[in-house]
Design an enzyme around this catalytic site. Structure first.
Site, short mmCIF file in Angstrom:
data_model
loop_
_atom_site.label_atom_id
_atom_site.label_comp_id
_atom_site.label_asym_id
_atom_site.label_seq_id
_atom_site.Cartn_x
_atom_site.Cartn_y
_atom_site.Cartn_z
N ILE A 1 -9.18 8.55 8.25
CA ILE A 1 -10.51 9.03 7.90
C ILE A 1 -11.49 7.88 8.14
CG2 ILE A 1 -11.95 10.04 6.06
CD1 ILE A 1 -9.51 11.81 6.72
N TYR B 1 0.84 -1.21 0.00
CA TYR B 1 0.00 0.00 0.00
C TYR B 1 0.87 1.25 0.00
CZ TYR B 1 -3.63 3.27 1.64
OH TYR B 1 -4.50 4.33 1.77
N1 LIG Z 1 -9.84 6.11 5.02
C1 LIG Z 1 -8.61 6.51 5.28
O1 LIG Z 1 -8.22 6.72 6.44
C2 LIG Z 1 -7.62 6.74 4.17
C3 LIG Z 1 -6.35 7.18 4.51
C4 LIG Z 1 -5.44 7.43 3.50
C5 LIG Z 1 -5.79 7.25 2.19
N2 LIG Z 1 -7.03 6.79 1.88
C6 LIG Z 1 -7.35 6.58 0.47
O2 LIG Z 1 -8.57 7.23 0.17
C7 LIG Z 1 -9.17 6.56 -0.94
C8 LIG Z 1 -10.63 6.26 -0.64
O3 LIG Z 1 -10.69 5.30 0.40
P1 LIG Z 1 -11.90 5.20 1.45
O4 LIG Z 1 -11.31 5.31 2.77
O5 LIG Z 1 -13.01 6.11 1.04
O6 LIG Z 1 -12.31 3.66 1.24
P2 LIG Z 1 -13.73 2.99 0.88
O7 LIG Z 1 -13.52 1.52 0.92
O8 LIG Z 1 -14.79 3.57 1.73
O9 LIG Z 1 -13.97 3.47 -0.62
C9 LIG Z 1 -13.11 3.08 -1.67
C10 LIG Z 1 -13.93 2.75 -2.91
O10 LIG Z 1 -13.01 2.36 -3.96
C11 LIG Z 1 -13.61 1.28 -4.67
N3 LIG Z 1 -12.60 0.46 -5.34
C12 LIG Z 1 -11.61 -0.26 -4.75
N4 LIG Z 1 -10.94 -0.96 -5.66
C13 LIG Z 1 -11.49 -0.68 -6.89
C14 LIG Z 1 -11.24 -1.10 -8.21
N5 LIG Z 1 -10.27 -1.99 -8.49
N6 LIG Z 1 -11.99 -0.60 -9.20
C15 LIG Z 1 -13.00 0.29 -8.94
N7 LIG Z 1 -13.30 0.70 -7.68
C16 LIG Z 1 -12.56 0.24 -6.67
C17 LIG Z 1 -14.34 0.50 -3.58
O11 LIG Z 1 -15.35 -0.36 -4.10
C18 LIG Z 1 -14.89 1.59 -2.68
O12 LIG Z 1 -16.23 1.95 -3.02
C19 LIG Z 1 -8.32 5.30 -1.20
O13 LIG Z 1 -7.41 5.56 -2.26
C20 LIG Z 1 -7.58 5.13 0.09
O14 LIG Z 1 -6.38 4.41 -0.06
C21 LIG Z 1 -7.96 6.54 2.84
#
Ligand SMILES: NC(=O)c1ccc[n+]([C@@H]2O[C@H](COP(=O)([O-])OP(=O)(O)OC[C@H]3O[C@@H](n4cnc5c(N)ncnc54)[C@H](O)[C@@H]3O)[C@@H](O)[C@H]2O)c1
Length: 286
Positions: free
Chosen positions: A209, A176
Site C-alpha cells: 500500500i 516485523y
Molecule cells: N503500507 C503497506 O504496504 C503496509 C503493508 C502491510 C501492513 N501495513 C501495516 O499497516 C499499518 C499502517 O501503516 P502505514 O503504511 O499507514 O504506515 P504510516 O507510516 O503511513 O502510518 C503509521 C502510523 O503509525 C504511527 N505509529 C508508529 N509507531 C507508533 C507508536 N509507537 N505509537 C503511536 N503511533 C505510532 C506513525 O506515527 C504513523 O503515523 C501498520 O501496522 C503497517 O505495518 C502496511
C-alpha cells in the site's frame, strides 16, 4: 450516507452513535480509515506518536459536524492503552470500534537484527494491540452484560492490522513478520473470548500500500522518530518495482483501498463474521 471516495459508490452505512479509536491515525492507512469512519458518522479518537500529524488529521476530519479527538503518545509506553480507553469513554460515552493499525518497519537480515530492534517490532505490532484490547475489556464486558439484561444486542468491532509478511514471511523482516503473525493469534483468540459479548474481532492483512512505509527510500519522509531514534522505513526502488510486478491487479494499493477492507469489518456488513483474516493486497502473496 457514506461516500466511498474512490468510486463515489453510495452506501447506506451509518455509524452515528459509534465511538471509535484508530491507532496510527496521523497519516497513511490509519488516516484513511479514520476519514471513512468519520464520513459514516462515527465519533473518533485518533492516536499517534506524531503530534503534528495528529493536529493536521484532526483539522482535516473535523468537517460536517464530525466529532474528532486526539491523543498523542507512544502506544508502547506503560499506561498509554488505559489512558486511551479512558479518554474515548470520557469524550464520547462509548467504545464501539477499535482499529489496531499503528506500526512501522525496522528491517534487516537476521544476523544484523539487534535484540532492541526485534523487541521493538513485537512491542508495536502485538504488545500494543494486546494492551489496548485488555484495557477495553472491562468496559466491553460491562456494556454487553447490561445490553443482554435488557434484551438488546449491540455489535462491537475490533480490527487488527497484519501484513502478508506476517502470513507468508518476507526476507529481511524477522521482527516485523513475527509481530504481524502474532496478530493473527490474538485476533482468533479474542474472537473466541468476546463472541459472548457480541464483538466481531477480525484482521486485515495488507500487501503493498502506497504510504511512507513503502515509498522509495530516496523520497523524503521515509524515516520515523521512535523515542530518541530515527528508524529508516521505505523500500529500495528496485524491490518496490519487483514487488509491484507480483500484484495480480497490477498496481500498488492506495490508503483508500486499504481503508475500505477495514471499513467492512467496522460496519454492520460484518456482523456475522469473526476471527477471520482478510487479505487486501491486489491478489499478491509473497
Ligand atoms: N503500507 C503497506 O504496504 C503496509 C503493508 C502491510 C501492513 N501495513 C501495516 O499497516 C499499518 C499502517 O501503516 P502505514 O503504511 O499507514 O504506515 P504510516 O507510516 O503511513 O502510518 C503509521 C502510523 O503509525 C504511527 N505509529 C508508529 N509507531 C507508533 C507508536 N509507537 N505509537 C503511536 N503511533 C505510532 C506513525 O506515527 C504513523 O503515523 C501498520 O501496522 C503497517 O505495518 C502496511
Amino acid at each position: 450516507m457514506l461516500c466511498l471516495r474512490a468510486e463515489q459508490v453510495k452506501m447506506n452505512i451509518h455509524l452515528a452513535n459509534k465511538a471509535a479509536i484508530v491507532t496510527g491515525a496521523g497519516r497513511g492507512i490509519g488516516l484513511a480509515i479514520a476519514r471513512m469512519l468519520a464520513e459514516a458518522g462515527a465519533s473518533l479518537l485518533l492516536v499517534d506518536i506524531d503530534e503534528p500529524a495528529l493536529v493536521e488529521a484532526k483539522s482535516a476530519l473535523s468537517v460536517n459536524g464530525a466529532k474528532v479527538q486526539t491523543l498523542a503518545g507512544d502506544l508502547t509506553s506503560a499506561g498509554f492503552a488505559e489512558a486511551a480507553v479512558a479518554k474515548l469513554v470520557a469524550e464520547f460515552g462509548s467504545l464501539d470500534i477499535v482499529v489496531n493499525n499503528a506500526g512501522y518497519t525496522w528491517d534487516s537480515v537476521i544476523q544484523k537484527t539487534t535484540d532492541e530492534q526485534f523487541q521493538s517490532m513485537l512491542d508495536i505490532h502485538i504488545v500494543a494491540p494486546f494492551r489496548l484490547l485488555r484495557a477495553a475489556s472491562g468496559w466491553i464486558r460491562d456494556a454487553a452484560k447490561k445490553e443482554t439484561a435488557t434484551g438488546t444486542i449491540v455489535m462491537r468491532k475490533v480490527v487488527n492490522i497484519t501484513s502478508i509478511s506476517g502470513l507468508d514471511g518476507n526476507p529481511g523482516q524477522a521482527g516485523y513478520s513475527s509481530g504481524k503473525a502474532a496478530v493473527v493469534g490474538l485476533t482468533k483468540t479474542m474472537a473466541k473470548e468476546w463472541g459472548r459479548y457480541n464483538v466481531n474481532v477480525n484482521a486485515v492483512g495488507f500487501g503493498l500500500i502506497d504510504t511512507r512505509l513503502t515509498r522509495p527510500m530516496e523520497d523524503a519522509e521515509t524515516s520515523i522518530a521512535i523515542g530518541d531514534r530515527q528508524v529508516q522505513v521505505g523500500m529500495q526502488s528496485q524491490v518496490r518495482e519487483q514487488a509491484t510486478k507480483m500484484i495480480p491487479l497490477g498496481r500498488v494499493g492506495t490508503p483508500d483501498d486499504a481503508a475500505k477492507a477495514v471499513f467492512f469489518f467496522c460496519s454492520p456488513l460484518s456482523d456475522y463474521v469473526t476471527g477471520e483474516v482478510l487479505v487486501c493486497s491486489g491478489g499478491m502473496h509473497f
